[in-house]
Design an enzyme around this catalytic site. Structure first.
Site, PDB file in Angstrom:
ATOM      1  N   LYS B 220       0.849  -1.194   0.000  1.00 49.16           N
ATOM      2  CA  LYS B 220       0.000   0.000   0.000  1.00 49.16           C
ATOM      3  C   LYS B 220       0.888   1.250   0.000  1.00 49.16           C
ATOM      4  O   LYS B 220       1.829   1.339   0.794  1.00 49.16           O
ATOM      5  CB  LYS B 220      -0.882   0.010   1.244  1.00 49.16           C
ATOM      6  CG  LYS B 220      -1.867  -1.141   1.304  1.00 49.16           C
ATOM      7  CD  LYS B 220      -3.036  -0.931   0.359  1.00 49.16           C
ATOM      8  CE  LYS B 220      -4.054  -2.044   0.506  1.00 49.16           C
ATOM      9  NZ  LYS B 220      -5.205  -1.865  -0.398  1.00 49.16           N
ATOM     10  N   HIS B 344      -9.713  -8.213  -7.581  1.00 47.57           N
ATOM     11  CA  HIS B 344      -9.532  -7.582  -6.294  1.00 47.57           C
ATOM     12  C   HIS B 344     -10.197  -8.485  -5.250  1.00 47.57           C
ATOM     13  O   HIS B 344     -11.287  -8.989  -5.468  1.00 47.57           O
ATOM     14  CB  HIS B 344     -10.221  -6.219  -6.328  1.00 47.57           C
ATOM     15  CG  HIS B 344     -10.198  -5.488  -5.030  1.00 47.57           C
ATOM     16  ND1 HIS B 344     -11.321  -5.244  -4.279  1.00 47.57           N
ATOM     17  CD2 HIS B 344      -9.166  -4.963  -4.345  1.00 47.57           C
ATOM     18  CE1 HIS B 344     -10.985  -4.582  -3.185  1.00 47.57           C
ATOM     19  NE2 HIS B 344      -9.701  -4.396  -3.201  1.00 47.57           N
TER      20      HIS B 344
END
Lengths: 432, 432
Positions: B220, B344
C-alpha cells in the site's frame, strides 16, 4: 461574524405524492414522488438562527439518504461554525473522506446526496448569520476566500487554485453593473412543466404558455420513438419554428441507440438532448456530443466531459453536486473551457437553491448571458418559506438572508414519511 | 430444478473490529473495520435451503447499506426463484431501475452495493438448489443462458449479446482440460497481507513469506512519498529483484501527482499501481496508464477504461460490481479487449466469492493464465462456513454447493453491530 457551535442536527424524510398526477414523469422515472432529505442545523448561539439543507430524491430511498445523513452527523456536531467556514475546504474533505464511509461512495450516490444536504444547511446558516442571500454572500467574498471553499483533489489537471483565483480576479470588471442588471431584470429561465412524459396531449396543450414562458420549452423523450415524434411535433407546432425546444432522455439509451434516436428527433430542432445515456459514460457522451447531449453530474465526471469536449452546455445541480463548494469548482472549470452553464432544476427546492448559484455565476464568473438559461419547474414552491420569484420568465434575485432552503414548518410536518398526515391518509387508503 | 417462492429476506450489519490491529489500512482508509451487509433469503420450498449474500463495507456506513437492502426487498419478496433466474436479466433490470430508487444511484455507491448483496444471495441459493459450487454452475451453463443473465444496457457499443455468445462458444474448446487443471492445481493467487500501511516494519518483515506466498507481493502506498520509498525498498530487498511487486494507492492522488509519485516509485519495478486517482476519472487513468494503473470499478467505467486503453490489468470485485451478472459482462469485455483479469479480493468474503468468478473465467472465457493472478488476503476466513482453500499459493476450486457466501451463525451473532457480544464489549469499553 460567524459564530456558535452546532448543537443539533436533525433530518427529516419529506415526500410529496406527485406520482398521483404524473408530474415529473420521464423515461426512467415513471412514478416519482418528489421528496427531500431535509436537514436542520441548530447552534448554541443566541441569535437562534437555524440552517436548513435539502437534497432532492424521488420517494423510495429517501430513508436511505436520511440514514446516510445520520452517519455524517458526528463530523458536524459540536463543531464551531466559524471554524467550519474558516477552513471550508478542510471540512468538505473531512466529510467526503471519512475513512470508513468513503468506501460506500466515494463522492457519489447516497453518501454524496447526504453530503450535499448537510453542506447546504451549513451554507444557509452562514448566509443567514451574515444577513445576506447566499448569492450575495458569494458575490461579496474575495477571490481567495471563495477558492478556499473548493477541494481541488482530482481536478488540478484541469484547474489549479491559482487559475481559479485568476478567473475570479479577471471577472471583477463590471461586477457592480451585472449585479444591478440581475436585480432589475433577473436571470433568464426556461420551463419543463409543459411536457412530462405522463401528461396526456390535452394537458400538453394547456400548459404550453403559462407564467410568461413563451420562449423555451423542454420535452421528455426516450420511452417510445413513435410517441416521441408525435409529442415533439405537437409541441413544435404549438410553439412555432423560432422558439427554443430542448429534450431530455433521462439516461434511457445505449450509445448507438442514442445516436439513432436523436437523428430521428433532429427535425424538431432541439437545442440539446439531456442525459442521453449512462451518467458515467464520458466516452459515450463524447461519441454522441454532436447531437448536443448534456447531463447533471459529479465534479470528476464534469471535468472529463469538459476535457473530452463532450458537452456543449453544462448543467449543474444544487443537490447532486456536493453543495456550493463543488458547484464553485464546476462553474470555474466551465468558465475556463468557455462552456455555458444552464442549471438543472425542478424537483423540490432545486429552483430555490440553484438560482443563487447561477446569479453568482453571471455576476462573478461567466459575466455572460449568451446561450444561458436556468431551468424552472412550477411545482411545490408553496412549501418554501422563501419561494422563487419569477417575473417575465426570469429568476429575480432572492432578497432574504440564506440559501432559500427553508421549508414551511407545517409542510414538513404534514409530508413527513410515513407519519405525516398526508401519508397516513394515502397509506391507509392503499390498505397499508 | 429451481423452485420455491422467496418468503423472507433478512439483512444483518456484521462488523469485525479490524481497525484495532491496523489490518487493511491504506492511504484513504486509515481505520477500517472490515464489515458486511449480510443478506439471508428464505423460500417456501421444502428443501429448507437458504441463500446468503454479502457486500463488503468498512464499518461505519454498513447501516446505510442495510437500509438500502431493505428498500430493495419488495422487488424480491414473494417472487418465484424459478422466474427470477429464468429471466435474470429482467430481474437485474428491475432491481437497478426502480423508478424512485434509481435517483439515489444509479448503479453506484450504496444502492449498488445493496444490489450486489441481494443478487449474491440469489446466486448462492440457485447454485445450492442445483447442488453445485457457483463456478461449476456457470461452467456447465450453455452460452445462451449465461448471456441471458447480462443486462447489455449501456455496453452495446462495446459488446453485443451476439458477440458475448460467440466469445463463449469459441472458448468451449479445451474446457474440460482446463476444468481438470483447476481441480488439480488451482488458480494462482498473490497476497497483500504483507504490507498494510499501518504495519510497523517488524511486522512487514515477518509476514513476507507465509503460506507459500513467495512469488507476488502488494504494498500500500500514497500517504507519504519518503515513507513509501523506504517501505518499498524494504520489501523489494526482502523479496529480491525477480519476484513480482504490486502497489496500491487507493485513490489518493490527483492526475499530475500520480504521474510524479509513480515515477519516483518506478525503481522498485511495480507490475501495476492500483487506484492512482478518482475511480470516476477515465481520462485521468488513460493519462497515467503508462504507469500501469488499475482499479476495481463499475461496468460503465470498465467499458470506457477498456475503450480508452487506460488499463493494462482489469480488477473485478465480487461486491462492488452488481454480482455475477455484471461480472460476467466485464469478464467478456476484458476477453474481447484481451486484457488480463486480476481480481480484487480481501476484505470480508471477497476471496470466498471472487474465486468462483475467476475459476469460471479461466475455464469458460479467458482460457489463459498468462499475466493473471487473483488477490488473496489471509483475514477473517474463519468466519465462513466454506472458507477458501489455498494450496501452494493457489485458490483450489470450492466443492461445496453455493457461492461460499455463508457465514457461521455464531460469527454473525457475535459480530452484529451494535448488539453483538463483541461490539457490546468494545463499545462499553469506549464508554458508549
Amino acid at each position: 461574524m460567524v459564530h456558535g457551535r452546532v448543537s443539533r442536527l436533525s433530518v427529516h424524510d419529506v415526500r410529496f405524492p406527485t406520482s398521483l398526477g404524473g408530474h415529473g414523469s420521464d423515461a426512467m422515472h415513471t412514478d416519482p414522488d418528489y421528496s427531500a432529505a431535509y436537514v436542520v442545523l441548530e447552534t448554541d448561539a443566541e441569535d437562534g438562527l437555524k440552517g436548513y439543507g435539502i437534497t432532492f430524491t424521488l420517494g423510495r430511498g429517501t430513508e436511505v439518504v436520511v440514514c446516510a445523513v445520520n452517519a455524517l452527523a458526528p463530523h458536524v456536531l459540536n463543531k464551531d461554525l466559524g471554524e467550519i467556514v474558516g477552513d471550508f475546504r478542510g471540512f468538505y474533505r473531512q466529510l467526503t473522506s471519512d475513512g470508513q464511509l468513503r468506501w460506500i461512495g466515494p463522492e457519489k450516490g447516497v453518501v454524496h446526496l447526504a453530503t450535499a444536504a448537510v453542506l447546504n444547511a451549513v451554507w444557509d446558516l452562514w448566509a443567514k448569520q451574515e444577513g445576506k442571500p447566499l448569492w450575495k454572500l458569494l458575490v461579496d467574498m474575495d477571490p481567495r476566500t471563495l477558492v478556499s471553499c473548493i477541494d481541488f483533489r482530482y481536478i488540478t489537471d484541469v484547474l489549479t487554485e491559482e487559475e481559479a483565483c485568476e478567473i475570479l480576479r479577471q471577472s471583477q470588471v463590471g461586477k457592480k453593473e451585472r449585479e444591478e442588471q440581475m436585480l432589475a431584470h433577473g436571470y433568464p429561465a426556461y420551463t419543463t412543466s409543459c411536457a412530462w412524459l405522463g401528461y396526456p396531449d390535452a394537458t400538453l396543450k394547456q400548459v404550453g404558455c403559462g407564467t410568461g414562458f413563451c420562449r423555451q420549452f423542454k420535452v421528455k423523450v426516450g420511452a417510445d420513438l413513435q410517441d416521441d415524434i408525435r409529442r415533439c411535433r405537437l409541441v413544435r407546432n404549438m410553439i412555432g419554428p423560432e422558439k427554443t425546444l430542448m429534450m431530455d432522455a433521462n439516461q434511457r439509451w445505449d450509445v448507438p441507440e442514442a445516436v439513432e434516436w436523436m437523428t430521428k428527433l433532429a427535425e424538431f430542432k432541439p437545442l440539446w438532448i439531456e442525459e442521453p445515456t449512462s451518467p458515467d459514460d464520458i466516452l459515450g457522451h463524447a461519441a454522441i456530443s454532436k447531437a448536443r447531449a448534456d447531463s447533471p453530474l459529479g465534479v470528476v465526471i464534469f471535468k472529463q466531459l469538459l476535457q473530452a469536449k463532450a458537452l456543449k452546455f453544462l448543467q449543474i445541480d444544487s443537490c447532486r453536486l456536493g453543495s456550493v463548494n463543488e458547484n464553485l469548482s464546476v462553474l470555474l472549470m466551465a468558465k475556463k473551457f468557455e462552456i455555458p452553464v444552464c442549471p438543472h432544476a425542478g424537483g423540490v427546492g432545486l429552483c430555490e437553491l440553484v438560482q443563487h448559484l447561477i446569479i453568482f455565476d453571471f455576476i462573478s464568473v461567466s459575466a455572460s448571458l449568451q446561450d444561458r438559461m436556468c431551468e424552472y419547474v412550477d411545482h411545490l414552491h408553496e412549501h418554501f418559506k422563501y419561494p422563487v420569484l419569477i417575473r417575465e420568465a426570469a429568476y429575480m434575485p432572492p432578497k432574504d438572508a440564506g440559501y432559500s432552503t427553508e421549508m414551511k414548518e407545517d409542510s414538513v410536518k404534514r409530508h413527513r414519511y410515513p407519519d405525516g398526515e398526508v401519508w397516513k391518509k394515502l397509506l391507509s387508503a392503499q390498505g397499508n
